[in-house]
Write a protein that holds these residues in place. Structure first.
Motif, PDB file in Angstrom:
ATOM      1  N   ASP A 162       0.829  -1.197   0.000  1.00 41.46           N
ATOM      2  CA  ASP A 162       0.000   0.000   0.000  1.00 41.46           C
ATOM      3  C   ASP A 162       0.868   1.253   0.000  1.00 41.46           C
ATOM      4  O   ASP A 162       1.900   1.310   0.672  1.00 41.46           O
ATOM      5  N   TYR A 163       0.421   2.263  -0.744  1.00 43.20           N
ATOM      6  CA  TYR A 163       0.995   3.589  -0.635  1.00 43.20           C
ATOM      7  C   TYR A 163       0.175   4.349   0.399  1.00 43.20           C
ATOM      8  O   TYR A 163      -1.007   4.646   0.179  1.00 43.20           O
ATOM      9  N   ASN A 164       0.792   4.668   1.529  1.00 42.66           N
ATOM     10  CA  ASN A 164       0.068   5.271   2.646  1.00 42.66           C
ATOM     11  C   ASN A 164       0.145   6.790   2.691  1.00 42.66           C
ATOM     12  O   ASN A 164      -0.733   7.437   3.258  1.00 42.66           O
ATOM     13  N   SER A 165       1.181   7.365   2.100  1.00 42.61           N
ATOM     14  CA  SER A 165       1.392   8.811   2.171  1.00 42.61           C
ATOM     15  C   SER A 165       2.266   9.238   1.012  1.00 42.61           C
ATOM     16  O   SER A 165       3.108   8.467   0.543  1.00 42.61           O
ATOM     17  N   ALA A 166       2.083  10.479   0.547  1.00 47.67           N
ATOM     18  CA  ALA A 166       2.900  10.996  -0.551  1.00 47.67           C
ATOM     19  C   ALA A 166       3.283  12.442  -0.279  1.00 47.67           C
ATOM     20  O   ALA A 166       2.551  13.192   0.387  1.00 47.67           O
ATOM     21  N   TYR A 167       4.449  12.831  -0.802  1.00 46.35           N
ATOM     22  CA  TYR A 167       4.916  14.214  -0.678  1.00 46.35           C
ATOM     23  C   TYR A 167       5.719  14.560  -1.928  1.00 46.35           C
ATOM     24  O   TYR A 167       6.601  13.798  -2.332  1.00 46.35           O
ATOM     25  N   PHE A 168       5.407  15.697  -2.542  1.00 47.12           N
ATOM     26  CA  PHE A 168       6.115  16.151  -3.738  1.00 47.12           C
ATOM     27  C   PHE A 168       6.942  17.389  -3.406  1.00 47.12           C
ATOM     28  O   PHE A 168       6.441  18.340  -2.806  1.00 47.12           O
ATOM     29  N   THR A 169       8.211  17.366  -3.802  1.00 45.03           N
ATOM     30  CA  THR A 169       9.086  18.516  -3.570  1.00 45.03           C
ATOM     31  C   THR A 169       9.090  19.471  -4.754  1.00 45.03           C
ATOM     32  O   THR A 169       9.496  20.618  -4.625  1.00 45.03           O
TER      33      THR A 169
END
Length: 328
Positions: A162-169
């Protein structure tokens, strides 16, 4: 004289407890649906989403919260706004293996279903500009939109987890915290989500990721059981390498948020709130005043923050969490 001494002792006790009151409850109706995510668009306006389609809104910096109609009974796990009016929420129904994406363009007054019937529950939503956004979730699910949610492209990766969290810089570079076969990995994209590179860590499952600049990031998570439940990771080279940060905390961590390059917070099970003031070299326990599990944390400035979790709990601090009670 004894009576005076007794009253003085009581006064000092109350004063000390008030000074140590770092996080205060904002709940008006305890035992409301558990909350999974909190997001503020400015100092006064914020949103929280949770189980059974719950969406709450505050216009007065958390003093009061109003229930909004989401139009769904699906559990909602993440909320994100790109401006004061336009926001997105994602979630799903695990019993039916179905996901959903909602959108509002009027500050939450009404919500429209953009995508439903997805075969996996969606756990996080993030946008890099007004048009470009990502919704990730169970089964390595990734959906991308480049037209403000009107259409979504399925970019699902091969794998089991599972992908639980994402952050884009930036517009092309993003990170996803995941759990694969009970282990935690970070995935990175440098082409706007078309391809993702796994960066295995062999740690416990990871549930949240946050970057303070293009190179420096943090990820937190933990197990349901084991010798030590929690994990905190840090990278200083854009995710190429991750090192474990020491923490005596035994509870699983669900969310991490930094207010500047050095100051960050992590929340988790059993009311855990940790704070670092030196980029993670030390993590100090905060007095949350609750034993409820905390799922999400968000700050509107260096001192003012909110945490939400089980049974609809909403906590607020106006002094950066106040005094510490021990090193974790």
């Amino acid at each position: 004289m004894k009576a005076f001494t007794f009253l003085l002792a009581i006064g000092l006790f109350l004063l000390i407890n008030q000074a140590n009151a770092q996080w205060t409850s904002q709940n008006l109706k305890p035992q409301s649906p558990s909350l999974s995510s909190v997001y503020f668009t400015d100092a006064n306006t914020g949103y929280a989403v949770g189980l059974s389609g719950a969406i709450l809104k505050t216009n007065d910096a958390g003093s009061s919260w109003t229930a909004l109609s989401s139009g769904t009974t699906y559990d909602l796990y993440s909320v994100y706004f790109i401006d004061t009016n336009t926001g997105y929420a994602v979630g799903g129904n695990q019993d039916h293996n179905s996901g959903i994406i909602l959108k509002t363009i009027d500050g939450g007054a009404t919500w429209t279903t953009l995508l439903s019937g997805i075969t996996h529950v969606l756990l996080t939503v993030r946008f890099t500009d007004v048009n470009t956004g990502y919704a990730l979730g169970e089964g390595i699910t990734i959906f991308k939109t480049i037209d403000g949610g009107t259409t979504w492209t399925d970019l699902r990766q091969v794998g089991n987890g599972d992908y639980n969290s994402a952050y884009f810089t930036d517009a092309l570079t993003g990170y996803a915290a995941s759990n694969f076969n009970r282990y935690g990995d970070i995935s990175k994209t440098v082409d706007g989500g078309k391809t993702w590179t796994y960066i295995p860590n062999g740690t416990r499952p990871l549930y949240s990721v946050f970057f303070t600049d293009v190179n420096t990031g943090y990820a937190v998570g933990g197990n349901y059981f084991g010798d030590k439940f929690s994990v905190i990771l840090k990278t200083t080279n854009g995710g190429t390498n991750w090192t474990t940060q020491e923490s005596a905390n035994l509870y699983r961590l669900w969310s991490v948020y930094f207010t500047d390059a050095n100051t960050g917070y992590a929340v988790g099970d059993s009311g855990t709130i940790l704070k670092t003031s030196n980029g993670g070299a030390d993590w100090i326990i905060q007095n949350s005043g609750t034993s409820s599990n905390l799922a999400s944390i968000f700050f509107t400035d260096s001192n003012t923050g909110y945490a939400v979790g089980d049974s609809g709990i909403i906590l607020k601090t106006t002094n950066g969490g106040g005094f510490a009670t021990g090193v974790h």
